[in-house]
Structures are given as C-alpha cells and as structure tokens.
Design a protein around this motif. Structure first.
Motif, mmCIF file in Angstrom:
data_model
loop_
_atom_site.group_PDB
_atom_site.id
_atom_site.type_symbol
_atom_site.label_atom_id
_atom_site.label_comp_id
_atom_site.label_asym_id
_atom_site.label_seq_id
_atom_site.Cartn_x
_atom_site.Cartn_y
_atom_site.Cartn_z
ATOM 1 N N ALA A 287 -31.638 43.600 -40.191
ATOM 2 C CA ALA A 287 -31.066 44.828 -39.622
ATOM 3 C C ALA A 287 -29.584 44.935 -39.972
ATOM 4 O O ALA A 287 -29.084 46.023 -40.272
ATOM 5 C CB ALA A 287 -31.272 44.859 -38.108
ATOM 6 N N PHE B 56 -30.777 47.773 -32.344
ATOM 7 C CA PHE B 56 -31.786 46.749 -32.647
ATOM 8 C C PHE B 56 -32.069 45.910 -31.393
ATOM 9 O O PHE B 56 -33.226 45.683 -31.036
ATOM 10 C CB PHE B 56 -31.302 45.850 -33.795
ATOM 11 C CG PHE B 56 -32.242 44.724 -34.109
ATOM 12 C CD1 PHE B 56 -33.203 44.865 -35.090
ATOM 13 C CD2 PHE B 56 -32.177 43.524 -33.413
ATOM 14 C CE1 PHE B 56 -34.083 43.833 -35.379
ATOM 15 C CE2 PHE B 56 -33.048 42.488 -33.697
ATOM 16 C CZ PHE B 56 -34.003 42.645 -34.683
ATOM 17 N N ALA C 129 -34.110 47.576 -28.825
ATOM 18 C CA ALA C 129 -35.514 47.666 -29.233
ATOM 19 C C ALA C 129 -36.226 46.327 -29.082
ATOM 20 O O ALA C 129 -37.433 46.285 -28.867
ATOM 21 C CB ALA C 129 -35.611 48.149 -30.676
ATOM 22 N N LEU D 220 -38.186 42.484 -34.561
ATOM 23 C CA LEU D 220 -38.891 43.672 -34.105
ATOM 24 C C LEU D 220 -40.242 43.720 -34.794
ATOM 25 O O LEU D 220 -40.332 43.514 -36.000
ATOM 26 C CB LEU D 220 -38.109 44.948 -34.452
ATOM 27 C CG LEU D 220 -36.702 45.070 -33.917
ATOM 28 C CD1 LEU D 220 -36.113 46.422 -34.313
ATOM 29 C CD2 LEU D 220 -36.654 44.868 -32.417
ATOM 30 N N GLU E 198 -41.935 47.540 -30.708
ATOM 31 C CA GLU E 198 -40.478 47.427 -30.835
ATOM 32 C C GLU E 198 -39.988 48.086 -32.127
ATOM 33 O O GLU E 198 -38.989 48.807 -32.127
ATOM 34 C CB GLU E 198 -40.048 45.955 -30.845
ATOM 35 C CG GLU E 198 -40.310 45.208 -29.560
ATOM 36 C CD GLU E 198 -40.052 43.726 -29.693
ATOM 37 O OE1 GLU E 198 -39.725 43.098 -28.673
ATOM 38 O OE2 GLU E 198 -40.174 43.175 -30.823
ATOM 39 N N PHE F 31 -37.514 51.312 -32.579
ATOM 40 C CA PHE F 31 -36.324 51.273 -33.424
ATOM 41 C C PHE F 31 -36.351 52.423 -34.438
ATOM 42 O O PHE F 31 -35.349 53.112 -34.632
ATOM 43 C CB PHE F 31 -36.231 49.921 -34.150
ATOM 44 C CG PHE F 31 -35.049 49.797 -35.055
ATOM 45 C CD1 PHE F 31 -33.788 49.510 -34.545
ATOM 46 C CD2 PHE F 31 -35.188 49.956 -36.424
ATOM 47 C CE1 PHE F 31 -32.690 49.395 -35.383
ATOM 48 C CE2 PHE F 31 -34.092 49.842 -37.271
ATOM 49 C CZ PHE F 31 -32.841 49.566 -36.750
ATOM 50 N N GLN G 203 -33.748 55.556 -34.798
ATOM 51 C CA GLN G 203 -33.069 55.914 -36.042
ATOM 52 C C GLN G 203 -33.333 57.370 -36.414
ATOM 53 O O GLN G 203 -32.478 58.029 -36.991
ATOM 54 C CB GLN G 203 -33.517 54.997 -37.186
ATOM 55 C CG GLN G 203 -33.178 53.539 -36.977
ATOM 56 C CD GLN G 203 -31.706 53.301 -36.775
ATOM 57 O OE1 GLN G 203 -30.905 53.599 -37.649
ATOM 58 N NE2 GLN G 203 -31.335 52.793 -35.616
ATOM 59 N N SER H 113 -30.554 55.940 -27.675
ATOM 60 C CA SER H 113 -30.419 54.478 -27.667
ATOM 61 C C SER H 113 -30.326 53.911 -26.253
ATOM 62 O O SER H 113 -30.437 52.717 -26.069
ATOM 63 C CB SER H 113 -29.204 54.057 -28.498
ATOM 64 O OG SER H 113 -28.042 54.666 -28.002
#
Length: 180
Positions: free
Chosen positions: A48, A149, A152, A160, A164, A168, A172, A178
């Motif tokens: 990530a 991240f 999530a 993830l 999850e 995420f 995005q 968030s």
C-alpha cells in the motif's frame, strides 16, 4: 464576453466535444481489464505504501515534490471516476498494475453532485493534513493513504483481503468515507 466569445470559442468546442463523444460511442469498447494484471486478493501495508508513492508522483503534475490542493482534489475525483467506470481500483505495483475490485452494485459513474462532493471532501482532507505550508509532501501523502489502509484492516493483521480489500477499494473510489 459577448456573442463573439460564444461563436469563436464555445460553439466550436461544443462541436469538438460532440464529435469526440460520437467517436467514443461508436468505437468498439476495449476491455479496461486487459490493461491490468490480475485481480489482487491480498494487499500488505508495505505494498500500500509503494502504491501511495506511485499515486503521489502521478498526482504531482508540476513536479515540485509536493501536492497542492488542486492536485490532491484532482487525484480524488479522477481516481473515483476511473474506479467506478472500470469497476475496480488500479493498484500499481512495480511494472504491473493489479485490480482491487469494487463491491458488487457500485455505481458506474459520478454525477456532477458527486464530483463536487468528492472535491469538497478531498479539499477538507487536504487542509487538515497540509499544515502551515499548504502542501503535502510524499511522506505526508503516504501516511494519509496508509491511514485509510489501517481503517480497512479490521483484524489488524497488516494485510487486506476479502471484505477488507473491497472496503479499501470502495474508499479509494470515494464510495465510502474514510471515517466509516
């Protein structure tokens, strides 16, 4: 701005836009999946961070090593639009871009109101993180990306997968905030 402006600039622009729309509508639609590697099933915090660095440099349009409000906002809107059109978020790892699929039933496009909302939310995120210099450096951007991240990563294992990863990807694509 009078009629001359409309005749000289706006009307030809509308004609070009209509011609381009017609060309896109009549051309065979290539599969957006073909340009990407396989769907990703698991995603670590380290990957990530690598992905965030790549996003940072894609968004830094003026190449000054910092993101300003407009670059940050544009990244948010463009990322959401592309993710929704494609049905996945592109995860860039080394030379291969993978796909993080959006949840089933995700909207396929943004409305004008959604674009405005995404821009406003991104602007608020930017202002909260940018600090006194009014810019985000690479490290600040990566930390902001990693905070999503970590939200999530519901089980806290640093990876993830499954639900999850879908959350995420939805974050995005700006399908969820968030904070959710």
């Amino acid at each position: 701005m009078g009629i001359g402006f409309i005749e000289n600039f706006a009307l030809p622009g509308i004609g070009v836009a209509l011609a381009a729309s017609f060309a896109l509508a009549t051309a065979p639609a290539p599969s957006s999946v073909e340009a990407y590697g396989p769907a990703i099933n698991s995603f670590s915090e380290d990957l990530a961070a690598k992905h965030a660095v790549r996003l940072f440099y894609q968004a830094d349009r003026n190449g000054d090593g910092q993101l300003d409000r407009d670059e940050f906002g544009a990244l948010a809107v463009v990322s959401a639009e592309l993710a929704r059109l494609n049905g996945f978020v592109a995860i860039h790892l080394d030379e291969v871009s993978h796909r993080a699929e959006l949840p089933a039933g995700a909207p396929k496009s943004l409305t004008s109101a959604e674009r405005t909302r995404i821009w406003a939310v991104a602007t608020n995120e930017f202002l909260a993180e940018a600090g006194a210099n009014g810019a985000l450096g690479e490290a600040e951007f990566v930390q902001l990306h990693l905070s999503v991240f970590r939200q999530a990563d519901r089980n806290g294992d640093g990876r993830l997968d499954g639900a999850e990863l879908k959350w995420f990807a939805a974050a995005q694509a700006r399908l969820v905030t968030s904070e959710a």
